[in-house]
Design a protein around this motif. Sequence first.
Motif, short mmCIF file in Angstrom:
data_model
loop_
_atom_site.label_atom_id
_atom_site.label_comp_id
_atom_site.label_asym_id
_atom_site.label_seq_id
_atom_site.Cartn_x
_atom_site.Cartn_y
_atom_site.Cartn_z
N TYR A 278 80.76 -15.82 46.23
CA TYR A 278 80.88 -15.52 47.21
C TYR A 278 80.30 -13.77 47.46
N ILE A 279 80.01 -13.51 49.00
CA ILE A 279 79.32 -12.14 49.07
C ILE A 279 80.62 -11.54 49.63
N THR A 280 80.77 -12.15 50.07
CA THR A 280 82.45 -11.75 50.80
C THR A 280 83.14 -13.01 51.00
N ASN A 281 84.85 -12.30 52.20
CA ASN A 281 85.54 -13.47 51.33
C ASN A 281 84.70 -14.46 52.23
N ASN A 282 84.23 -14.79 53.59
CA ASN A 282 84.07 -15.63 54.20
C ASN A 282 82.13 -16.36 53.80
N LEU B 15 76.55 -5.65 45.29
CA LEU B 15 76.75 -5.79 46.48
C LEU B 15 76.63 -7.67 44.90
N GLY B 19 80.18 -9.60 44.54
CA GLY B 19 80.30 -11.38 45.33
C GLY B 19 81.16 -12.31 43.39
N ASP B 22 84.45 -11.94 43.31
CA ASP B 22 84.99 -12.98 44.53
C ASP B 22 84.71 -14.44 44.65
N HIS B 26 88.46 -17.64 46.11
CA HIS B 26 88.26 -19.00 46.64
C HIS B 26 88.50 -20.31 45.77
#
Lengths: 481, 220
Positions: A278-282, B15, B19, B22, B26
């Motif tokens: 993921y790059i950001t949360n979503n 970035l 990534g 993150d 998830h």
Amino acid sequence: MNDWHSWLFWPNNVALSLLALFMLLTLFLYAARRQIHGVIHSLCYLVASSLRFAARWLFSAANTLRERNRTVLLAHGETEATAQIEREFERVTSIIRKDLQEYPALQRKLREEITRIEEDFRRCGEVPPPPPEWVSALESVAQIKSGGDIPRKLLEDINKSIQKIHDKTVTEFRRSYEDRHKILKGMLPTWRSVAQAMEQIDKKMVSLQDNGKRIDDHMAKYEAMRAKDDKAEHMLTVSGFVQLGISSLVMVIAMGGAFINYKLIALPMSEMVGASDYITNNLKTSDVAALVIILMEASMGLFLLESLRITGLFPRIASMDDRMRRRLMLVSLVFLVILAGIESSLALMRDMLIADKAALMRDLASAAPAAAEGGLLTHIPMAGQMIMGFVLPFALAFVAIPLETVVYSLRTVIGALLVLLLRGLGFVLRFIGVGFKRIAKVLEMTYDICIVIPLLVERIVGASGGSAPGRLRQQKSGSTS
Amino acid sequence: MKKHILAALSILGLLSAGGCGDTHMHSQAVYMLVDTSGTYAKQVSKAVKIVNYLLATLNPGDSLAVAKVESRSFTEKDIVDKVTFDKRPSRATEQKRAFKARIEAFAQGARGSAHTDITGGLIQGAEYLNETKAGIKTIVIFSDMEEDLDKGAVRDFPIHLDGIRIVALNVTKLGSDNADPRKYLDRLAHWKARVKKAGASEWVMVNDLENNMEAILGGH
């Protein structure tokens, strides 16, 4: 409760206390009437003037913006008209170069054919029959005075020779007519050729005339723009709105295509960049990568159309020399083809991944194994996806054309809407300002209603010849109102 | 020019680092405890269905472990199989197939144990889940929730299940529960209180395995 009672003069007699308070308050308000009126008037005037000032500023800003819009719009319109005129001139030049370049040859041909026709015409002219030689011989015979057989014999000989000559002359006359008919028949193709050549010239002249008319129209528009005509400005603004509408519609359709494209490659991209990054949360990395591919395709398409001079968003590309521009065009095309190839292979991978996942799901559900795959039916969606993957990038490339129109027309539309907004705001502010002017009077009168009893007393006293200060106050209140 | 390139590269680096950070946020990790004690061992076929559901639902990058609850379950030996799925979907699919095969083999040869050490299994599960550093951690307990500790097994101490969802599946009623339903209700209340006290983020009970499977992963 206690607090409230502390305001009463006689806490045991609330009504009397309230009456006393009311009287006191009324007296105070009556005494301060002129000052309060002044405050109301000043405040309302202040608000009204401020609003009027703001409205004036808005109107002035709207006018400035309109002027600026007009300048930009007309300049853009002039550029477009110039380009159109140039294009028409190019067409005329190409007609002249292509068709009228052959005009000298055509003229020569025409002249030659006309000369030939003239010669033929001359040749087919009627040849008069040779003068009858026997006429003079007959005259000589007629002058012989002595009779006898000699003249008769002579006349018989003459008759015979005349008959012979007549036959010969008639034959020759007929032959010459026959020759003339042949010549005239031979002239027919030449006439046709001349007619065709004339027809061609006529067509080219008509086309040139049309081009000339179009140039005249463009020139008329151009002159109107140069003269900063209101009609030309209105026409350009309306055209801007129409163009924005049409281009936006095309852009929406293109976005639909881009979305389908995105859906086609988002899943297989996860095979390349990982499905759980993921790059950001979503925002999944694979989704962003798919989006980047699509944007790159659009960019390459943009460069391709720029280098083909179909669009003109980048002046740097437009001003490149032809060799460099051709190179850029080639590079963009190659990149586009590569990206289309990648997308096509991603579409294939998508199909394989989906099939694999479906098989796993069947296994996990412990369902009966699917019927043996194969045949044309299973390959059609795969082929369809691959073709779509290859074709969509090229289709997406053409989005540069509506994009250019949107970019140019959006400025016009936003400018026109801003002017409208500023004017609308100005009108509203002015309206409120006028309202505040009027509301001062309303507030003053409302205030007077609160102190109606002392005012009534004052009026009665004034009417019965009251004191000078009373009259003076009445006069002042009259002047204030 | 060089400065600009360096700046762009550092932004890209940041970035990409962001990534990577993150990714764990998830991902999901599921630790499934399968009770094999006594008569409950007969329910293993149902547990396989649950594992299949989890395999179908979990995504690439997620982790799954299946462990059996035996007399003393605080040991890696009780972990039947564990896997962290590859980031590539195709590889993850292969791993899921292999995992399914191993679980089916386990189910065929499952033997009932004499005692039931749920607490030990929970501690072991929490340890595994914390190691995965997943964003969403779930312990699925496929058991009747009747703990029956072996002699010498010490489990009456506070445990730590911070941020872990606990899902009790197929909590069957025992023969004694039918006589006095309060025992069943007390047992559930006791476990709920215990896991909540241990810091669990959620306590979920799913008995309708046909229609309420989605509750296992909490709709993630």
